[in-house]
Design a protein around this motif. Sequence first.
Motif, PDB file in Angstrom:
ATOM      1  N   SER A 189       0.820  -1.216   0.000  1.00 61.45           N
ATOM      2  CA  SER A 189       0.000   0.000   0.000  1.00 61.45           C
ATOM      3  C   SER A 189       0.853   1.263   0.000  1.00 61.45           C
ATOM      4  O   SER A 189       0.309   2.366  -0.074  1.00 61.45           O
ATOM      5  CB  SER A 189      -0.927   0.007   1.222  1.00 61.45           C
ATOM      6  N   ASN A 190       2.146   1.104   0.075  1.00 65.55           N
ATOM      7  CA  ASN A 190       3.069   2.242   0.061  1.00 65.55           C
ATOM      8  C   ASN A 190       3.174   2.783  -1.369  1.00 65.55           C
ATOM      9  O   ASN A 190       3.880   2.235  -2.208  1.00 65.55           O
ATOM     10  CB  ASN A 190       4.445   1.804   0.569  1.00 65.55           C
ATOM     11  N   LYS A 191       2.461   3.852  -1.643  1.00 64.75           N
ATOM     12  CA  LYS A 191       2.411   4.383  -3.011  1.00 64.75           C
ATOM     13  C   LYS A 191       3.717   5.048  -3.429  1.00 64.75           C
ATOM     14  O   LYS A 191       3.994   5.182  -4.626  1.00 64.75           O
ATOM     15  CB  LYS A 191       1.262   5.392  -3.135  1.00 64.75           C
ATOM     16  N   ARG A 192       4.515   5.441  -2.465  1.00 62.47           N
ATOM     17  CA  ARG A 192       5.804   6.038  -2.816  1.00 62.47           C
ATOM     18  C   ARG A 192       6.740   4.969  -3.393  1.00 62.47           C
ATOM     19  O   ARG A 192       7.495   5.228  -4.314  1.00 62.47           O
ATOM     20  CB  ARG A 192       6.431   6.677  -1.583  1.00 62.47           C
ATOM     21  N   PRO A 195       4.013   2.867  -6.820  1.00 62.20           N
ATOM     22  CA  PRO A 195       2.967   3.782  -7.300  1.00 62.20           C
ATOM     23  C   PRO A 195       2.041   3.154  -8.331  1.00 62.20           C
ATOM     24  O   PRO A 195       0.923   3.637  -8.517  1.00 62.20           O
ATOM     25  CB  PRO A 195       3.777   4.932  -7.920  1.00 62.20           C
ATOM     26  N   LYS A 464      -7.229   4.106 -11.099  1.00 63.42           N
ATOM     27  CA  LYS A 464      -7.302   4.533  -9.705  1.00 63.42           C
ATOM     28  C   LYS A 464      -8.597   5.272  -9.389  1.00 63.42           C
ATOM     29  O   LYS A 464      -8.992   5.365  -8.221  1.00 63.42           O
ATOM     30  CB  LYS A 464      -6.108   5.423  -9.372  1.00 63.42           C
ATOM     31  N   ASP A 479      -7.411   5.497  -1.429  1.00 68.49           N
ATOM     32  CA  ASP A 479      -6.295   6.243  -2.010  1.00 68.49           C
ATOM     33  C   ASP A 479      -5.072   5.381  -2.258  1.00 68.49           C
ATOM     34  O   ASP A 479      -4.220   5.715  -3.083  1.00 68.49           O
ATOM     35  CB  ASP A 479      -5.914   7.410  -1.078  1.00 68.49           C
ATOM     36  N   ASN A 480      -4.979   4.246  -1.555  1.00 68.95           N
ATOM     37  CA  ASN A 480      -3.843   3.343  -1.739  1.00 68.95           C
ATOM     38  C   ASN A 480      -4.103   2.294  -2.811  1.00 68.95           C
ATOM     39  O   ASN A 480      -3.252   1.434  -3.037  1.00 68.95           O
ATOM     40  CB  ASN A 480      -3.506   2.640  -0.422  1.00 68.95           C
ATOM     41  N   GLY A 481      -5.280   2.358  -3.447  1.00 63.30           N
ATOM     42  CA  GLY A 481      -5.613   1.359  -4.451  1.00 63.30           C
ATOM     43  C   GLY A 481      -6.090   0.052  -3.850  1.00 63.30           C
ATOM     44  O   GLY A 481      -6.087  -0.984  -4.524  1.00 63.30           O
TER      45      GLY A 481
END
Length: 871
Positions: A189-192, A195, A464, A479-481
């Motif tokens: 879930s870490n979009k950084r 992504p 998304k 927001d994390n998909g």
Amino acid sequence: MAQLNAILLLHFTFWPLLCIGLQSQYKSKIKCVFQGDEDTYSFYQGGDVVLGGIFPLHSSPISSYSSFKTKPEPTKYQFFTPRALRWMQTMIFAVREINQRQDLLPNLSLGYHIRDSGDDIPVSVKRSLLLVNGQPERGSGQSCEDIQKQPSPVIVGDAASGVSMAVLRTLGPFKIPLVSYFASCSCLSNKREFPAFMRTMPSDLFQIKALVKLVHYFQWTWVGVIGVESDYARFAIQLFLKESETFNICPAYVHFYPVVLMQDAVEELVNILKSSFATVIVNFSGESELHSILKECRRQNVTHLQWIASEAWATSKALWGNFGDLLKGTLGFAIRRADIPHLGSYLRRVNYSVAQKSQFLSEFWEETFRCQLNASLNTHAHGEEARNWPPCNCSESLDDVYTPYLDVSQLRVSYNVYKAVYLIAHALHDMTTCEPGKGPFQNGTCGSLSQIMPWQVCLLYFMKRTHFTTLGEEVRFDDNGDPIASYDLMNWQRESDGSLQLVRVGFYDASLENEKDLVIDEPAIMWHRGEKVCAPESLCSKSCLPGSRKARQKGKPVCCFDCIPCAEGEINSNDCLTCSKETWPNQAQDQCIPKTLEFLSFQEPLGIILWAFSAFGACATFTVSVVFIRYRKTPVIRGNNIELSFLLLLFLCACFLISLTFIGKPSDWLCQIRYPAFGISFTLCISCILAKTVVVLMAFRATLPGSNVMKWFDPAKQRSSVILCTFVQALICIIWLTTKPPFASYNTKFMSAAIIVECTVGSEVGFWCVLGYIGLLACLCFLMAFLARKLPDNFNEAKFITFSMLIFFAVWITFIPVYVSSRGKYMVAVHVFAILASAFGLLLCIFAPKCYILKSLVLFSSCTKSILVAS
């Protein structure tokens, strides 16, 4: 070794990827040279947009030695997974279903390119690169336009979190979206870092919360936690341990085991399971890693464990056939299921002729019927056993066997695959309906469908932001998909024929309130012991009994403790808690309840007895008064100072009645009445006796010649002396009441489970002054009576007064220490007893002899009259 293999595989596959990046400018100049394997094992169908897919059709790779001097042999695997083949077929089914629809992508056809990831990172990375590159035909000198298979701008996969992370790190710089159907690691879930990642599988963050609440629900505080050596298990166990702290759940042990389990590693793990007191085991792994563990558990007769399954194997029926006796009663959260219309009939289309056309289906056919069809890519992994399989013929039918491939009763992962395909389709549909000039990109552009460039993030942008409804479920993403988490709590139960029945016994819904998100139908659960009555225990230390507290054992977790009895007035908790002054522990000693009020009541036996004696004393005094009134003209009455006698009887009656004010619930006004009334009434009595004693002495003195003393002791002077003595007591009481009067108080110091409602004297000096003054008068009275004890018989009342004073002193001297040492209602009872005893002493000693003499005189008079009448 695995990292080196991955580097070599990237070398063979990365050059074609660079060709894609440059073909827009140098299309006519660049020649693509394919340097890797043909690797033609796949499901492929062309279309305007070809969706990539990677699925773990095989698992548990067999390790082999690589010299790196020759080309490595193809990887061999221990297990073929029919479930994964169903997932592949579900993706194909969803693509075909979408192509037949007119409301979704009406002018765009979808294709698919599906490969086996082998549940292995190097293989998955290589084959994901093949998906996004396409694959030219073998040879050199061809332009990049002449590729055989179209590149995929998006990939559906993979199942494992670790594999998905490796693929994302490889494809990440190119912004190629990856939509996973089974990767649940919260780290994704870490979009950084990731992504371009989305999934239709809920994050482990929610699964862990559900598992911890499940463990807490059944009060399992001592559980074993094991997991395969992978990113998925490491992140999941880390979250589980962190979340468990909130509910005081302790891990008996945390053990990671390798993906490829050797015998020594399996024995080490099972020895840990066997030696621990924990009977509940939470396992984070896939089904393939469990085979060796369960096999060793059976060998060592470890059959008492209650397994808690992660969603990775919570519905894996493949384990039941060989280990049903060990896994019965298993609990685990499974992702949401659905019934996909017509999927079952589509899966059954596979027959002998269809299986021959695909390497994947050929191997499935061979594995299912144990026969040789096309010498499939993994048949050699079975060694001699496979070589002895007979050739397949047309008589085999899937209707005659059970296979997880055809089991559509628990479509969970398959449903996630289905939703993943529809997610991409809806995103593509949003792109097609986007109006040029109103698009979300630079200059209002919408993105190009004719040539989707991943680095333009067009498709990822629409993915998304899309939401849709399929099979009655509204699919949305945060927001994390990640989708909204919802799990079914599944229980593994044995049917009468020995088959597995997955029974839904509860659910977890993250969208509900915190205390309502987990619902469990406990009576429906069948435990591993074959019971539906009560859950097994898994504790380091049993709960402390009521009235004791927990004391942590040194060097051990908080779940390991000794039980130490709580002190009086404390309830048991993690620490013994002292109840407030107004409360006391209940019988179970688990909560503080209001204390009972204690006072000398008219309803209790002691109060009734004292009340009866008070009433009897008042009635006896009244009876004596009636007798004295009737015989008031007799010499006995007239010669004993009739006026003082009547006053004394009146005041004695008052003393008996005043004792009643000490019975009942005290109040401020009652307390302010009882003590002054007691003091004044007894002062009146003793004053009257003192006056009578002085009169007796003075009467004897008056018989001497020339004595004129009796003029000072006429009835008026006697009354004045009584009033004067009483006035002093009244003055003391007035000073007491005006300075620091008595009042009702609630005493919590002396009684444990009760509050003593008592009269506090206020001023101790005032109270003891009242008693002291009564004692002073009694001493004077005793002294006077003692001096008059040897007077002639006509004045022998002094003897009785002496006796009454002795009784009075005995009562009140005994009263003082008993009163001081008593508490609560017994202190009041002592006070009432002293009042009654001293009053009865006065009544009996002074008036009983007179009544006896009157009775004798009456009998003598009646006898005399009878004799006279007879004569």
